[in-house]
Enzyme design. Structure first.
Site, PDB file in Angstrom:
ATOM      1  N   ASN A  42       3.284  -2.510  -3.692  1.00 29.98           N
ATOM      2  CA  ASN A  42       2.405  -2.029  -4.580  1.00 29.98           C
ATOM      3  C   ASN A  42       3.004  -2.416  -6.040  1.00 29.98           C
ATOM      4  O   ASN A  42       4.175  -2.580  -6.207  1.00 29.98           O
ATOM      5  CB  ASN A  42       2.075  -0.562  -4.681  1.00 29.98           C
ATOM      6  CG  ASN A  42       3.021   0.315  -4.637  1.00 29.98           C
ATOM      7  OD1 ASN A  42       4.373  -0.005  -4.352  1.00 29.98           O
ATOM      8  ND2 ASN A  42       3.030   1.491  -5.363  1.00 29.98           N
ATOM      9  N   GLU A  44       2.466  -1.799 -10.046  1.00 28.83           N
ATOM     10  CA  GLU A  44       1.762  -0.840 -11.202  1.00 28.83           C
ATOM     11  C   GLU A  44       1.652  -1.452 -12.527  1.00 28.83           C
ATOM     12  O   GLU A  44       2.504  -2.381 -12.652  1.00 28.83           O
ATOM     13  CB  GLU A  44       2.391   0.450 -11.194  1.00 28.83           C
ATOM     14  CG  GLU A  44       2.412   1.424  -9.685  1.00 28.83           C
ATOM     15  CD  GLU A  44       2.566   2.630  -9.567  1.00 28.83           C
ATOM     16  OE1 GLU A  44       3.616   3.265 -10.822  1.00 28.83           O
ATOM     17  OE2 GLU A  44       2.441   3.270  -8.777  1.00 28.83           O
ATOM     18  N   CYS A  53      -2.435  -2.469  -5.152  1.00 31.00           N
ATOM     19  CA  CYS A  53      -2.040  -1.544  -3.879  1.00 31.00           C
ATOM     20  C   CYS A  53      -1.292  -2.654  -2.922  1.00 31.00           C
ATOM     21  O   CYS A  53      -1.553  -3.824  -2.869  1.00 31.00           O
ATOM     22  CB  CYS A  53      -3.036  -1.085  -2.889  1.00 31.00           C
ATOM     23  SG  CYS A  53      -3.760   0.565  -3.623  1.00 31.00           S
ATOM     24  N   GLU A  55      -1.465  -3.076   0.240  1.00 32.72           N
ATOM     25  CA  GLU A  55      -2.275  -3.956   1.122  1.00 32.72           C
ATOM     26  C   GLU A  55      -3.083  -4.957   0.650  1.00 32.72           C
ATOM     27  O   GLU A  55      -3.163  -6.015   1.390  1.00 32.72           O
ATOM     28  CB  GLU A  55      -3.247  -2.716   1.802  1.00 32.72           C
ATOM     29  CG  GLU A  55      -2.728  -1.533   2.660  1.00 32.72           C
ATOM     30  CD  GLU A  55      -2.763  -0.413   1.429  1.00 32.72           C
ATOM     31  OE1 GLU A  55      -2.104  -0.478   0.547  1.00 32.72           O
ATOM     32  OE2 GLU A  55      -3.067   0.759   1.833  1.00 32.72           O
ATOM     33  N   CYS A  84      -6.267   3.000   0.933  1.00 32.85           N
ATOM     34  CA  CYS A  84      -7.426   3.650  -0.326  1.00 32.85           C
ATOM     35  C   CYS A  84      -8.768   2.836   0.143  1.00 32.85           C
ATOM     36  O   CYS A  84      -8.598   1.888   0.758  1.00 32.85           O
ATOM     37  CB  CYS A  84      -6.966   3.293  -1.641  1.00 32.85           C
ATOM     38  SG  CYS A  84      -7.114   1.538  -2.044  1.00 32.85           S
ATOM     39  N   CYS A  87      -8.845  -0.995  -0.647  1.00 36.50           N
ATOM     40  CA  CYS A  87      -8.254  -1.798   0.279  1.00 36.50           C
ATOM     41  C   CYS A  87      -9.022  -1.723   1.661  1.00 36.50           C
ATOM     42  O   CYS A  87      -9.045  -2.971   2.182  1.00 36.50           O
ATOM     43  CB  CYS A  87      -6.773  -1.094   0.559  1.00 36.50           C
ATOM     44  SG  CYS A  87      -5.688  -1.291  -0.887  1.00 36.50           S
TER      45      CYS A  87
HETATM   46  N1  THU Z   1      -0.908   2.499  -3.211  1.00 37.09           N
HETATM   47  C1  THU Z   1      -1.031   1.547  -2.261  1.00 37.09           C
HETATM   48  O1  THU Z   1      -0.229   0.699  -2.598  1.00 37.09           O
HETATM   49  N2  THU Z   1      -1.491   1.788  -0.907  1.00 37.09           N
HETATM   50  C2  THU Z   1      -2.185   2.830  -0.624  1.00 37.09           C
HETATM   51  O2  THU Z   1      -2.616   2.610   0.488  1.00 37.09           O
HETATM   52  C3  THU Z   1      -2.034   4.050  -1.428  1.00 37.09           C
HETATM   53  C4  THU Z   1      -1.811   3.822  -3.033  1.00 37.09           C
HETATM   54  C5  THU Z   1      -0.182   2.642  -4.271  1.00 37.09           C
HETATM   55  C6  THU Z   1      -1.010   2.626  -5.402  1.00 37.09           C
HETATM   56  C7  THU Z   1      -0.071   3.401  -6.705  1.00 37.09           C
HETATM   57  O3  THU Z   1       0.902   2.179  -7.058  1.00 37.09           O
HETATM   58  C8  THU Z   1       0.648   4.306  -5.857  1.00 37.09           C
HETATM   59  O4  THU Z   1       0.580   3.753  -4.621  1.00 37.09           O
HETATM   60  C9  THU Z   1       0.297   5.603  -6.126  1.00 37.09           C
HETATM   61  O5  THU Z   1      -1.367   5.676  -5.899  1.00 37.09           O
END
Ligand code: THU
Length: 135
Positions: A42, A44, A53, A55, A84, A87
C-alpha cells in the site's frame, strides 16, 4: 506456487509499504495462470483519499506487464483483513469469481482462504448492463 509461498511473498513486500499515516502495512502477491507472481504494497498520501491499496497496486503492476489471467491473490497485513470493496471490484475486472484469496498476518499466525465470488457476490458485469440502443 503453493499458497504459503504466495503468502510469504505478500509478507515480504509489506515491508516496503509506505504507510506513515495509518501505520497499517499491507502486502499483496498475485499469481497469474502462467505462474508469474507480482507483488505490491500500500502507498499512502498526505491527501488520504489518494491512498492506493496493496491489492490494486499488485493487479495494476501485473496488468502493466501484459498479464490478464489470475488464479490467486495473497494478502498480508498486521491483522488478517479482507480486501476493501474497491479492491474487490478491481479484482473482478480481471479475474473470475473462482479467484482464490488468501488472507494472512505478517507474523504467519493464521490465514483464511476464500474466493472472490464469496467476497463479491452478484458482481457488476458490463454484459449484464448493455448501453441503451440510442447511444
Ligand atoms: N489497505 C490495503 O492496502 N489493503 C486492504 O485490503 C485494506 C487497507 C491499506 C490502505 C491504507 O493504506 C491502510 O491499509 C489502512 O486502511
Amino acid at each position: 506456487m503453493n499458497p504459503e509461498s504466495l503468502m510469504q511473498a505478500a509478507r515480504d513486500v509489506a515491508k516496503c509499504a509506505y504507510a506513515p499515516y495509518s501505520h497499517f502495512t499491507v502486502g499483496a502477491a498475485v499469481l497469474t495462470r502462467q505462474g508469474h507472481v507480482y507483488c505490491a504494497c500500500n502507498v499512502e498520501n498526505v491527501s488520504y483519499g489518494l491512498t492506493s491499496c496493496a491489492e490494486r497496486n499488485a493487479i495494476f503492476k501485473a496488468i502493466s506487464e501484459g498479464e490478464r489471467e489470475f488464479v490467486a491473490i495473497a494478502l498480508a497485513a498486521p491483522t488478517c483483513v479482507t480486501p476493501c470493496g474497491a479492491c474487490r471490484q478491481v479484482l473482478q475486472e480481471f479475474a473470475t469469481g473462482e479467484l482464490k484469496v488468501y488472507m494472512t498476518t505478517l507474523e504467519e499466525a493464521q490465514f483464511v482462504t476464500t474466493t472472490l465470488a464469496q467476497l463479491l457476490p452478484n458482481a457488476f458485469h458490463f454484459e449484464d448492463n448493455p448501453l441503451p440502443k440510442t447511444l
